[in-house]
Design an enzyme around this catalytic site. Structure first.
Site, PDB file in Angstrom:
ATOM      1  N   GLY A 117       4.781  10.848  -4.452  1.00  0.00           N
ATOM      2  CA  GLY A 117       5.953  10.735  -3.611  1.00  0.00           C
ATOM      3  C   GLY A 117       6.073  11.968  -2.725  1.00  0.00           C
ATOM      4  CB  CYS A 118       7.440  12.506   0.677  1.00  0.00           C
ATOM      5  SG  CYS A 118       9.063  11.740   0.549  1.00  0.00           S
ATOM      6  CG  HIS A 119      11.746  13.960  -1.784  1.00  0.00           C
ATOM      7  ND1 HIS A 119      12.405  14.671  -0.804  1.00  0.00           N
ATOM      8  CD2 HIS A 119      12.060  12.661  -1.570  1.00  0.00           C
ATOM      9  CE1 HIS A 119      13.093  13.835  -0.044  1.00  0.00           C
ATOM     10  NE2 HIS A 119      12.889  12.611  -0.478  1.00  0.00           N
TER      11      HIS A 119
END
Length: 319
Positions: A117-119
């Site tokens: 995931g990006c975060h």
């Protein structure tokens, strides 16, 4: 050699970006289901089973359904899942080549890779080396916050920012969200860093399309030994030495800041992540800056695909 690639969910934000990037590569043949048949499981199974690589750009449940369409005797199709469904599953390899010394080889040999995931990517790039290096104890009460462009929220959020003739006043400022503190990236943040507990995580969406900064505050008085910002920066420099896509910035980062500010957009349209360390003897702030659509999504997926196919890791990706 030509590789057959099927993007399951190519009409979503990540799928569109993967399609856009791979369309420029002559060695990639993109398999495209006719629009009228893309929800037919029999047709989808046919495309999955004739592909060398399948990107899953779907909601979690749909990703699991697509994986189940793999024929029992299929020994060649490999999956890259951009959903949250398999990021902590023991049968899937986590798709962050820079995670540790053996991760790149694991991805290269994997049949199933879960794209981070990006975060989570930013948090893990900051915390995993420090936990592994004994600087941050596993039971440290970690917290993190992240500001991201609205493209990370998918088509619905993009439309809410880009379609109105006049943006509502409340949407012009950055907005905290996921305030129930149960964001879907938390499990991978904990598992992939080796922390005993999930961090307290508060994401923020801003009125800009793409780019992000993930920040992690550290309190040296709570660490296992006396640590300075220079010690932390040196740990990062050693961990990421030789990495093409992760750049550790100098401790005195004034020259690469914008008048003392850290914009979220400087890595846009690249697969580069930049690691910063700020602070003094009492307080340290870590920050990871990258493109939420690049190293935070489609770029990371293609980087892993390159490894799995045995082509140069940087192929089709800007540094």
């Amino acid at each position: 050699m030509t590789f057959k690639v099927f993007i399951d969910g190519r009409h979503g934000t990540t799928g569109l970006k993967i399609d856009e990037r791979l369309a420029l590569r002559p060695e990639i043949e993109i398999l495209t289901i006719p629009e009228t048949q893309r929800k037919d499981p029999v047709v989808k199974a046919e495309y999955i089973n004739k592909a060398d690589v399948v990107f899953l750009c779907l909601p979690d449940a749909a990703s699991k359904e697509s994986v189940a369409l793999l024929a029992p005797d299929n020994g060649h199709t490999r999956f890259l899942d951009a959903s949250t469904a398999h990021r902590t599953h023991p049968d899937w390899v986590y798709g962050l080549p820079e995670l540790n010394g053996g991760q790149r080889e694991r991805i290269k040999n994997a049949r199933k890779v879960a794209v981070p995931g990006c975060h989570a990517s930013g948090f893990i790039m900051l915390m995993a080396p420090l936990v592994a290096g004994g600087i941050v104890p596993p039971d440290y009460p970690a917290s993190t916050y992240s500001i991201t462009g609205y493209s990370g929220g998918g088509k619905e959020m993009i439309a809410s920012y880009e379609e109105p003739a006049s943006l509502p006043e409340a949407m012009k400022s950055p907005r905290f969200y996921a305030l129930g503190l149960t964001h879907k990236h938390l499990p991978e943040m904990q598992v992939q860093t080796g922390l005993a507990y999930p961090p307290l995580f508060t994401p923020i969406v801003g009125n800009f399309a793409q780019g992000m900064v993930v920040a992690v505050p550290l309190l040296p008085r709570l660490l296992s030994r006396k640590i300075t910002p220079a010690d932390v920066q040196a740990c990062f420099a050693e961990h990421y030495a030789g990495e093409v896509f992760v750049k550790v910035m100098p401790l005195d980062a004034a020259a690469v800041l914008d008048n003392g500010f850290l914009p979220a957009t400087a890595c846009n349209d690249t697969n580069r992540a930049e690691i910063f360390v700020f602070g003094h003897s009492e307080q340290i702030l870590l920050a990871a800056r990258f493109d939420n659509l690049g190293k935070g999504a489609s770029g990371a997926a293609i980087q892993c695909m390159n490894l799995m196919l045995g082509v140069a890791e940087t192929t089709g990706l800007a540094v």
